[in-house]
Write a protein that holds these residues in place. Structure first.
Motif, PDB file in Angstrom:
ATOM      1  N   LEU A  61       0.867  -1.288  -0.470  1.00  8.86           N
ATOM      2  CA  LEU A  61       0.240   0.133   0.147  1.00  8.86           C
ATOM      3  C   LEU A  61       0.966   1.078   0.087  1.00  8.86           C
ATOM      4  CD1 LEU A  61      -2.511  -1.613   2.732  1.00  8.86           C
ATOM      5  CD2 LEU A  61      -2.557  -1.697  -0.149  1.00  8.86           C
ATOM      6  N   ASN A  66      -3.794   3.327  -0.411  1.00 11.48           N
ATOM      7  CA  ASN A  66      -4.124   2.273  -1.573  1.00 11.48           C
ATOM      8  C   ASN A  66      -3.003   1.345  -2.429  1.00 11.48           C
ATOM      9  OD1 ASN A  66      -6.271   4.561  -2.472  1.00 11.48           O
ATOM     10  ND2 ASN A  66      -4.817   5.503  -2.730  1.00 11.48           N
ATOM     11  N   ARG A  67      -3.864   0.540  -3.287  1.00  9.18           N
ATOM     12  CA  ARG A  67      -3.054  -0.791  -3.626  1.00  9.18           C
ATOM     13  C   ARG A  67      -1.445   0.134  -4.203  1.00  9.18           C
ATOM     14  NH1 ARG A  67      -3.998  -3.433  -8.381  1.00  9.18           N
ATOM     15  NH2 ARG A  67      -5.391  -2.493  -8.084  1.00  9.18           N
ATOM     16  N   ARG A  69       1.260   0.717  -7.106  1.00  6.26           N
ATOM     17  CA  ARG A  69       1.297   0.904  -8.212  1.00  6.26           C
ATOM     18  C   ARG A  69       2.592   0.211  -8.911  1.00  6.26           C
ATOM     19  NH1 ARG A  69      -4.880   0.701 -10.459  1.00  6.26           N
ATOM     20  NH2 ARG A  69      -5.474   2.241  -9.638  1.00  6.26           N
TER      21      ARG A  69
END
Length: 160
Positions: A61, A66-67, A69
């Protein structure tokens, strides 16, 4: 992606919706090499989330929860450089990673008002049962713009 396509300054846009092919007849690397031969430069825009089919999906994260990228921009830069080296050519690559910088600029009052008007108009259209439209201003009047007509004459196409 549409902003990049609409600018007219971008030669290649990589988006998550379209898998990235590096080499071969539909590969981005031969395309970029040809474009550089023709105009001495190429501009590439890589959207967040593009290239997960190449680099995989992270379990980590980011600071916002958020995950994370994959670092697709850095990966594409390395692939371009390596591809040009295969032909004993040099690619001078200017890599800019705006990250969250673009999104972190606060809207001014005019931006806020315009966005509110567009949003309210879009909600009214949706509640009236309309689909396939974009809200906009034409001649200072709020209007519903049919998306097919908006893109019908565009020389740029996104067709995953």
């Amino acid at each position: 992606a549409y902003a990049a396509l609409g600018s007219g300054d971008v030669d290649l846009v990589l988006v998550p919706e379209v898998p990235i092919v590096l080499k071969g007849p539909k590969g981005i690397l031969p395309f970029l090499r040809q474009r550089v031969k023709e105009q001495k430069f190429a501009v590439v825009v890589v959207a967040e989330g593009a290239g997960e089919e190449l680099l995989g999906v992270s379990d980590q994260l980011d600071a916002g929860g958020n995950r994370a990228r994959p670092k697709i921009g850095e990966y594409i830069r390395e692939q371009i450089d390596g591809y040009f080296q295969e032909f004993e050519e040099t690619a001078t690559i200017k890599y800019i990673d705006p990250s969250y910088t673009v999104r972190s600029v606060p809207a001014n009052s005019a931006d806020s008002l315009f966005c509110m008007q567009l949003a309210q108009n879009a909600v009214h259209g949706a509640m009236a049962g309309l689909t396939g439209f974009s809200s906009g201003l034409v001649g200072n009047s709020a209007v519903y713009l049919p998306i097919p007509q908006l893109v019908a004459d565009s020389p740029r196409q996104l067709n995953p």
